[in-house]
Scaffold this active site. Structure first.
Site, mmCIF file in Angstrom:
data_model
loop_
_atom_site.group_PDB
_atom_site.id
_atom_site.type_symbol
_atom_site.label_atom_id
_atom_site.label_comp_id
_atom_site.label_asym_id
_atom_site.label_seq_id
_atom_site.Cartn_x
_atom_site.Cartn_y
_atom_site.Cartn_z
ATOM 1 N N ARG A 1 38.099 41.481 45.085
ATOM 2 C CA ARG A 1 36.906 42.336 44.952
ATOM 3 C C ARG A 1 36.294 42.639 46.336
ATOM 4 O O ARG A 1 35.068 42.758 46.461
ATOM 5 C CB ARG A 1 35.865 41.699 44.029
ATOM 6 C CG ARG A 1 36.422 41.160 42.707
ATOM 7 C CD ARG A 1 36.769 42.265 41.738
ATOM 8 N NE ARG A 1 35.668 43.126 41.436
ATOM 9 C CZ ARG A 1 34.841 42.965 40.401
ATOM 10 N NH1 ARG A 1 35.026 41.990 39.573
ATOM 11 N NH2 ARG A 1 33.877 43.803 40.191
ATOM 12 N N ASP B 1 39.248 49.840 38.366
ATOM 13 C CA ASP B 1 38.826 48.690 37.563
ATOM 14 C C ASP B 1 39.907 48.400 36.538
ATOM 15 O O ASP B 1 40.624 49.303 36.110
ATOM 16 C CB ASP B 1 37.496 48.953 36.852
ATOM 17 C CG ASP B 1 36.927 47.653 36.295
ATOM 18 O OD1 ASP B 1 36.320 46.891 37.076
ATOM 19 O OD2 ASP B 1 37.134 47.371 35.105
ATOM 20 N N ARG C 1 27.430 54.275 46.174
ATOM 21 C CA ARG C 1 27.074 54.273 44.757
ATOM 22 C C ARG C 1 25.754 54.974 44.489
ATOM 23 O O ARG C 1 25.484 55.367 43.348
ATOM 24 C CB ARG C 1 27.063 52.839 44.229
ATOM 25 C CG ARG C 1 28.466 52.302 43.956
ATOM 26 C CD ARG C 1 29.026 52.802 42.619
ATOM 27 N NE ARG C 1 28.385 52.084 41.522
ATOM 28 C CZ ARG C 1 27.401 52.544 40.770
ATOM 29 N NH1 ARG C 1 26.930 53.747 40.973
ATOM 30 N NH2 ARG C 1 26.883 51.821 39.820
ATOM 31 N N TYR D 1 38.127 41.910 26.400
ATOM 32 C CA TYR D 1 37.098 42.954 26.488
ATOM 33 C C TYR D 1 37.183 43.931 25.326
ATOM 34 O O TYR D 1 36.163 44.343 24.768
ATOM 35 C CB TYR D 1 37.221 43.731 27.814
ATOM 36 C CG TYR D 1 36.706 42.969 29.008
ATOM 37 C CD1 TYR D 1 35.338 42.883 29.260
ATOM 38 C CD2 TYR D 1 37.573 42.340 29.880
ATOM 39 C CE1 TYR D 1 34.853 42.185 30.363
ATOM 40 C CE2 TYR D 1 37.103 41.636 30.979
ATOM 41 C CZ TYR D 1 35.744 41.562 31.219
ATOM 42 O OH TYR D 1 35.274 40.874 32.296
ATOM 43 N N ARG E 1 29.810 45.492 45.867
ATOM 44 C CA ARG E 1 28.359 45.565 46.051
ATOM 45 C C ARG E 1 27.795 44.693 47.163
ATOM 46 O O ARG E 1 26.652 44.884 47.560
ATOM 47 C CB ARG E 1 27.666 45.247 44.726
ATOM 48 C CG ARG E 1 27.810 46.386 43.734
ATOM 49 C CD ARG E 1 27.412 45.959 42.345
ATOM 50 N NE ARG E 1 28.375 45.001 41.834
ATOM 51 C CZ ARG E 1 28.224 44.302 40.725
ATOM 52 N NH1 ARG E 1 27.132 44.421 40.020
ATOM 53 N NH2 ARG E 1 29.152 43.464 40.328
HETATM 54 O O1 CP3 Z 1 38.047 45.525 46.079
HETATM 55 C C1 CP3 Z 1 38.304 45.452 44.875
HETATM 56 O O2 CP3 Z 1 38.964 44.502 44.405
HETATM 57 C C2 CP3 Z 1 37.740 46.551 44.013
HETATM 58 C C3 CP3 Z 1 38.490 46.926 42.804
HETATM 59 C C4 CP3 Z 1 38.146 46.112 41.561
HETATM 60 C C5 CP3 Z 1 36.967 46.282 40.762
HETATM 61 N N1 CP3 Z 1 37.097 45.509 39.648
HETATM 62 C C6 CP3 Z 1 35.820 47.176 41.077
HETATM 63 C C7 CP3 Z 1 34.543 47.028 40.341
HETATM 64 C C8 CP3 Z 1 38.946 45.162 40.929
HETATM 65 C C9 CP3 Z 1 40.277 44.566 41.397
HETATM 66 C C10 CP3 Z 1 38.287 44.792 39.723
HETATM 67 C C11 CP3 Z 1 38.840 43.841 38.770
HETATM 68 C C12 CP3 Z 1 38.081 43.454 37.574
HETATM 69 N N2 CP3 Z 1 37.185 44.191 36.831
HETATM 70 C C13 CP3 Z 1 38.251 42.197 36.937
HETATM 71 C C14 CP3 Z 1 39.223 41.116 37.378
HETATM 72 C C15 CP3 Z 1 38.682 40.302 38.498
HETATM 73 C C16 CP3 Z 1 37.569 39.373 38.131
HETATM 74 O O3 CP3 Z 1 36.498 39.474 38.775
HETATM 75 O O4 CP3 Z 1 37.752 38.511 37.258
HETATM 76 C C17 CP3 Z 1 37.390 42.176 35.832
HETATM 77 C C18 CP3 Z 1 37.232 41.025 34.862
HETATM 78 C C19 CP3 Z 1 36.721 43.438 35.763
HETATM 79 C C20 CP3 Z 1 35.748 43.901 34.729
HETATM 80 C C21 CP3 Z 1 34.469 44.328 35.351
HETATM 81 N N3 CP3 Z 1 34.282 45.535 36.028
HETATM 82 C C22 CP3 Z 1 33.220 43.653 35.380
HETATM 83 C C23 CP3 Z 1 32.986 42.306 34.736
HETATM 84 C C24 CP3 Z 1 32.311 44.453 36.090
HETATM 85 C C25 CP3 Z 1 30.820 44.250 36.328
HETATM 86 C C26 CP3 Z 1 30.428 43.142 37.139
HETATM 87 C C27 CP3 Z 1 31.237 42.869 38.386
HETATM 88 O O5 CP3 Z 1 32.002 41.901 38.317
HETATM 89 O O6 CP3 Z 1 31.124 43.595 39.360
HETATM 90 C C28 CP3 Z 1 33.000 45.605 36.506
HETATM 91 C C29 CP3 Z 1 32.465 46.720 37.316
HETATM 92 C C30 CP3 Z 1 33.027 46.850 38.698
HETATM 93 N N4 CP3 Z 1 34.360 46.865 39.000
HETATM 94 C C31 CP3 Z 1 32.288 47.019 39.905
HETATM 95 C C32 CP3 Z 1 33.231 47.131 40.929
HETATM 96 C C33 CP3 Z 1 32.949 47.366 42.390
HETATM 97 C C34 CP3 Z 1 30.769 47.152 40.013
HETATM 98 C C35 CP3 Z 1 30.394 48.501 39.529
HETATM 99 C C36 CP3 Z 1 29.260 49.127 40.284
HETATM 100 O O7 CP3 Z 1 29.449 49.558 41.442
HETATM 101 O O8 CP3 Z 1 28.182 49.255 39.707
#
Ligand code: CP3
Length: 347
Positions: free
Chosen positions: A23, A72, A36, A147, A27
């Site tokens: 990740r 994502d 964003r 999910y 943020r």
């Molecule tokens: O640099 C990177 O790795 C960015 C790409 C990426 C995102 N999500 C961007 C994202 C990757 C590889 C993921 C994987 C992801 N998404 C997982 C597996 C990894 C883990 O943390 O267990 C999971 C379970 C998700 C599902 C998900 N997407 C959640 C739970 C959330 C919200 C809370 C959070 O963890 O950030 C998201 C949204 C999301 N995905 C954001 C980002 C940058 C935040 C969205 C925003 O900008 O408002």
């Protein structure tokens, strides 16, 4: 070409341990928050130029050894007809809970439904020009099903576990569909230029060993075997699974990504010499002072010292409020191992 990450995936010698951060775009970066302000999350993911900008942001600040495409894990499920929103976590328009709903999900070519992911990878490869390799990714079928069945992220994912025991055949059918769709999705990413892929099994740890092998490991194995002809390293990340390490090691991946709960030398003994390991600094370490970050990072590095095939990373995704100075301290600790052997930190 910086190929230390790819060499470590193949357990080849490296000048120092490669580092990337799960990740790493997100943020905790002020420039990501600024991006964003301009655009919502789904538009960001679906616009190749913007997704590439998000992928590049952490690399401009930190000399990391790999980049990951910005998207994502839930997004490619649109190919199955699932609609969702993010605020910031995912919410499905409709949870998938019945046999009829599962049967209505039909795999479609990712190239038709999420072509922007391939376009973003091609653009990212061009922008990076060999400076770092590009990682593609997907969610593991059980994690995606958690999910889909729940309809959103929820501690324990009770709805998915209930389906597992009440209607195991329905869950299995869903997992098979997800495995087919994710194999196609990763092949699209590899064909667009992804030089390694990671499968995120963020919720596998919710399962006991027997359930894990049937409902989480089996569909991951199907994906990995469907990628074999593409010949790129596959990383399988299992979160919350200290009890699953021996099983997870049989997925067929080149690298096993570990959460922060198991010491790496212990995991290395348990998986044997055939697998590279990735991880596993606790993301909360980055809320300590920089000196402590360096000390804890040295401790993780020290546990794998002299063993080929270690990719330094956190044991789960970096948290939104992480201080930038902590990431700098982590980078420094990893770079330091190039010139001097890591010392076993005193506890
Ligand atoms: O640099 C990177 O790795 C960015 C790409 C990426 C995102 N999500 C961007 C994202 C990757 C590889 C993921 C994987 C992801 N998404 C997982 C597996 C990894 C883990 O943390 O267990 C999971 C379970 C998700 C599902 C998900 N997407 C959640 C739970 C959330 C919200 C809370 C959070 O963890 O950030 C998201 C949204 C999301 N995905 C954001 C980002 C940058 C935040 C969205 C925003 O900008 O408002």
């Amino acid at each position: 070409m910086n190929d230390r990450f790819l060499r470590a995936c193949r357990r080849e010698p490296v000048d120092r341990t490669p580092l990337w951060i799960m990740r790493q775009a997100g943020r905790y970066l002020p420039e990501y928050r600024a991006l964003r302000q301009q655009v919502d999350f789904l538009t960001l993911c679906k616009t190749p130029e913007l997704a590439v900008e998000a992928s590049l942001q952490p690399l401009r600040r930190f000399p990391l050894d790999a980049s990951i495409i910005f998207s994502d894990i839930l997004l490619p499920l649109e190919a199955l007809g699932c609609q969702m929103t993010f605020n910031p976590g995912p919410k499905l328009a409709e949870p998938v809970r019945t046999r009829a709903q599962v049967e209505a999900l039909t795999p479609r070519p990712s190239a038709d439904v999420v072509p922007f992911v391939g376009d973003a990878i091609r653009l990212l490869r061009r922008e990076l020009d060999g400076r770092t390799p590009v990682i593609g990714f997907c969610g593991a079928p059980f994690t995606l099903a958690a999910y889909l069945v729940q309809g959103e992220g929820k501690e324990g994912f009770g709805a998915a576990k209930t389906l597992l025991y009440r209607e195991p055949a329905t869950l299995e059918r869903l997992l098979e569909t997800l495995a087919v769709q994710m194999t196609d999705y990763l092949r699209l990413q590899i064909d667009a230029g992804a030089q390694a892929v990671q499968i995120f099994d963020s919720w596998a740890g919710l399962l006991g060993v027997d359930e894990y092998e049937r409902f989480a490991l089996a569909p991951v194995r199907a994906i990995v075997s469907g990628l074999r002809d593409r010949n790129v390293p596959v990383i399988y990340f299992v979160n919350g699974g200290p009890h699953l390490i021996e099983s997870a090691a049989t997925a067929g991946s080149d690298v096993l990504g570990l959460c922060w709960r198991t010491p790496l030398d212990d995991a290395a003994r348990r998986v044997g010499p055939g697998l590279a390991l990735q991880g596993n600094l606790d993301p909360h370490v980055l809320f300590a002072e920089p000196d402590e970050v360096r000390r804890q990072a040295a401790r993780v590095l020290g546990r794998m010292h002299g063993r080929p095939g270690h990719i330094m990373n956190l044991g789960h995704g970096i948290l939104p409020d992480t201080p930038i100075a902590s990431v700098e301290a982590l980078v420094e600790a990893v770079h330091r191992t190039a010139t001097q052997p890591a010392v076993e930190a005193t506890a």
